[in-house]
Design an enzyme around this catalytic site. Sequence first.
Site, mmCIF file in Angstrom:
data_model
loop_
_atom_site.group_PDB
_atom_site.id
_atom_site.type_symbol
_atom_site.label_atom_id
_atom_site.label_comp_id
_atom_site.label_asym_id
_atom_site.label_seq_id
_atom_site.Cartn_x
_atom_site.Cartn_y
_atom_site.Cartn_z
ATOM 1 C CE LYS A 166 139.519 -70.946 4.500
ATOM 2 N NZ LYS A 166 138.238 -71.130 5.171
ATOM 3 C CG ASP A 211 137.174 -68.001 6.953
ATOM 4 O OD1 ASP A 211 136.635 -66.882 6.974
ATOM 5 O OD2 ASP A 211 136.991 -68.838 6.048
ATOM 6 C CG LEU A 212 135.859 -67.495 13.758
ATOM 7 C CD1 LEU A 212 135.824 -67.186 15.256
ATOM 8 C CD2 LEU A 212 135.409 -68.930 13.532
ATOM 9 C CE LYS A 213 133.617 -66.340 4.990
ATOM 10 N NZ LYS A 213 134.079 -67.678 5.368
ATOM 11 C CE1 TYR A 223 126.465 -57.626 8.454
ATOM 12 C CE2 TYR A 223 124.874 -58.338 10.098
ATOM 13 C CZ TYR A 223 125.204 -57.535 9.027
ATOM 14 O OH TYR A 223 124.290 -56.638 8.534
ATOM 15 C CG ASP A 224 126.521 -59.432 16.973
ATOM 16 O OD1 ASP A 224 125.733 -58.539 17.343
ATOM 17 O OD2 ASP A 224 126.428 -60.610 17.332
ATOM 18 C CB ILE A 225 125.821 -54.426 17.694
ATOM 19 C CG1 ILE A 225 126.104 -55.222 18.963
ATOM 20 C CG2 ILE A 225 124.363 -54.592 17.275
ATOM 21 C CD1 ILE A 225 125.363 -54.689 20.194
ATOM 22 C CB THR A 257 128.549 -57.973 19.989
ATOM 23 O OG1 THR A 257 127.522 -57.436 20.806
ATOM 24 C CG2 THR A 257 128.609 -59.476 20.152
ATOM 25 C CB THR A 313 132.797 -67.053 -3.815
ATOM 26 O OG1 THR A 313 132.998 -67.916 -2.707
ATOM 27 C CG2 THR A 313 133.977 -66.140 -3.974
ATOM 28 C CD GLN A 322 135.632 -72.040 -4.331
ATOM 29 O OE1 GLN A 322 134.769 -71.203 -4.574
ATOM 30 N NE2 GLN A 322 136.269 -72.082 -3.184
ATOM 31 N N GLY A 336 142.634 -75.210 -0.647
ATOM 32 C CA GLY A 336 142.200 -76.339 0.184
ATOM 33 C C GLY A 336 142.331 -77.652 -0.555
ATOM 34 N NE ARG A 337 137.106 -78.101 -2.538
ATOM 35 C CZ ARG A 337 135.965 -77.604 -3.001
ATOM 36 N NH1 ARG A 337 134.984 -78.432 -3.321
ATOM 37 N NH2 ARG A 337 135.802 -76.304 -3.140
HETATM 38 O O1 C5P Z 1 138.982 -76.421 -1.347
HETATM 39 P P1 C5P Z 1 139.072 -74.982 -1.796
HETATM 40 O O2 C5P Z 1 140.454 -74.614 -2.286
HETATM 41 O O3 C5P Z 1 137.977 -74.609 -2.767
HETATM 42 O O4 C5P Z 1 138.849 -74.159 -0.435
HETATM 43 C C1 C5P Z 1 138.609 -72.794 -0.388
HETATM 44 C C2 C5P Z 1 138.406 -72.363 1.041
HETATM 45 O O5 C5P Z 1 138.091 -70.986 1.047
HETATM 46 C C3 C5P Z 1 137.257 -73.069 1.773
HETATM 47 O O6 C5P Z 1 137.626 -73.151 3.146
HETATM 48 C C4 C5P Z 1 136.094 -72.115 1.600
HETATM 49 O O7 C5P Z 1 135.146 -72.208 2.635
HETATM 50 C C5 C5P Z 1 136.824 -70.772 1.683
HETATM 51 N N1 C5P Z 1 136.123 -69.618 1.106
HETATM 52 C C6 C5P Z 1 135.689 -69.576 -0.206
HETATM 53 N N2 C5P Z 1 135.050 -68.463 -0.679
HETATM 54 C C7 C5P Z 1 134.858 -67.398 0.119
HETATM 55 C C8 C5P Z 1 135.306 -67.407 1.443
HETATM 56 C C9 C5P Z 1 135.951 -68.553 1.905
HETATM 57 O O8 C5P Z 1 135.899 -70.544 -0.942
HETATM 58 N N3 C5P Z 1 134.302 -66.296 -0.355
#
Ligand code: C5P
Length: 229
Positions: free
Chosen positions: A30, A59-61, A63-65, A68, A118, A187, A207-208
Site C-alpha cells: 500500500k 491509497d489516494l482516497k 474525492y472531487d467532481i 475530475t 477510522t 488505532q 503496517g507497524r
Molecule cells: O501501522 P498500521 O498497521 O496501523 O497501518 C495502517 C495503515 O492503514 C496506515 O497506512 C493508515 O494510514 C491506513 N488506514 C487506516 N485507517 C483507514 C484508512 C487507512 O489505518 N481508515
Amino acid sequence: MLLTLALDLPSAKQNLKLVEELASFDIWLKVGFRSYVRDGKAFLQDIKSINPNFKIFLDLKLYDIPNTMADTAEEIASLGVDMFNIHASSGAIAMETVKKRLENYKNPPLVLAVTALTSFDNDSFSKIYGDSIKHKALEFAKMSYEHGLDGVVCSAFESKMIKEATSHDFLTLCPAIRPFGEDSGDQQRVATLEIAKKELVDFPVIGRPIYKDENPKAKVAKILEIINA
Ligand code: C5P
C-alpha cells in the site's frame, strides 16, 4: 486473504529497503498519499523492478467532481497500479463515471470506496453524515456495490456484515489489524488475523506490526502461514 503491507516509513529509501528485504514474497503493497506526493511515479516503478509480482494499492482516497475523478482514475490506470480508492461520499455518479472510464483499459485497477475514516468517533461522524458510523458504512457499501465498484475499505468488524448485504465477491480491505495482538498504537478497534479470517477480510492492511518488528521477513512469513493455514 491477501496480505497488504502499508509502506509508511518516512523516506523512499527506507521503504525500498524494506521492500527489498521482502522481495521473495508476492504480497500487496500500500502506497499512501504522503509517500506518493513525495516519491511519485518513480517509487512505483522501483517497487515493481524489485519484484514485478508485487501488487500495488495506491491509497489516494479521491474525492472531487465525477469528471475530475474519472480523469484522475485514467492517470492512475496508466501508472500500472493494481488497485486504488475513492471516497464513497463522492457519490453514485462519481463511482459509475470512474468505472466506465476504466473500461478502456486492458487490465484496469480495482476500485474500492472508503466508507468511514477510522479517525472519526461516532459523534463527529454523525455531525457530518447525519447517521451512525455502522449504519452509514453499510449504506455506503451497498451503494458502492450497486454502482459497480469492486469493494470497500472498512473495519474488519464490518467485513462479514457488508459481504452478507452485498456479495461474497465484493472485496473488503481492512486496516487496524494487529496479527498477533501487538500494540494498537493510535488505532481504535483493532482485530487480530484470526478475527480478520472469521470476518472474511480479503485484504488485511498491516503496517507497524511488520515494519517495526526487528525481523520483518520472519514476521511476514509467520503472517502468511496463518493466512494460508
Ligand atoms: O501501522 P498500521 O498497521 O496501523 O497501518 C495502517 C495503515 O492503514 C496506515 O497506512 C493508515 O494510514 C491506513 N488506514 C487506516 N485507517 C483507514 C484508512 C487507512 O489505518 N481508515
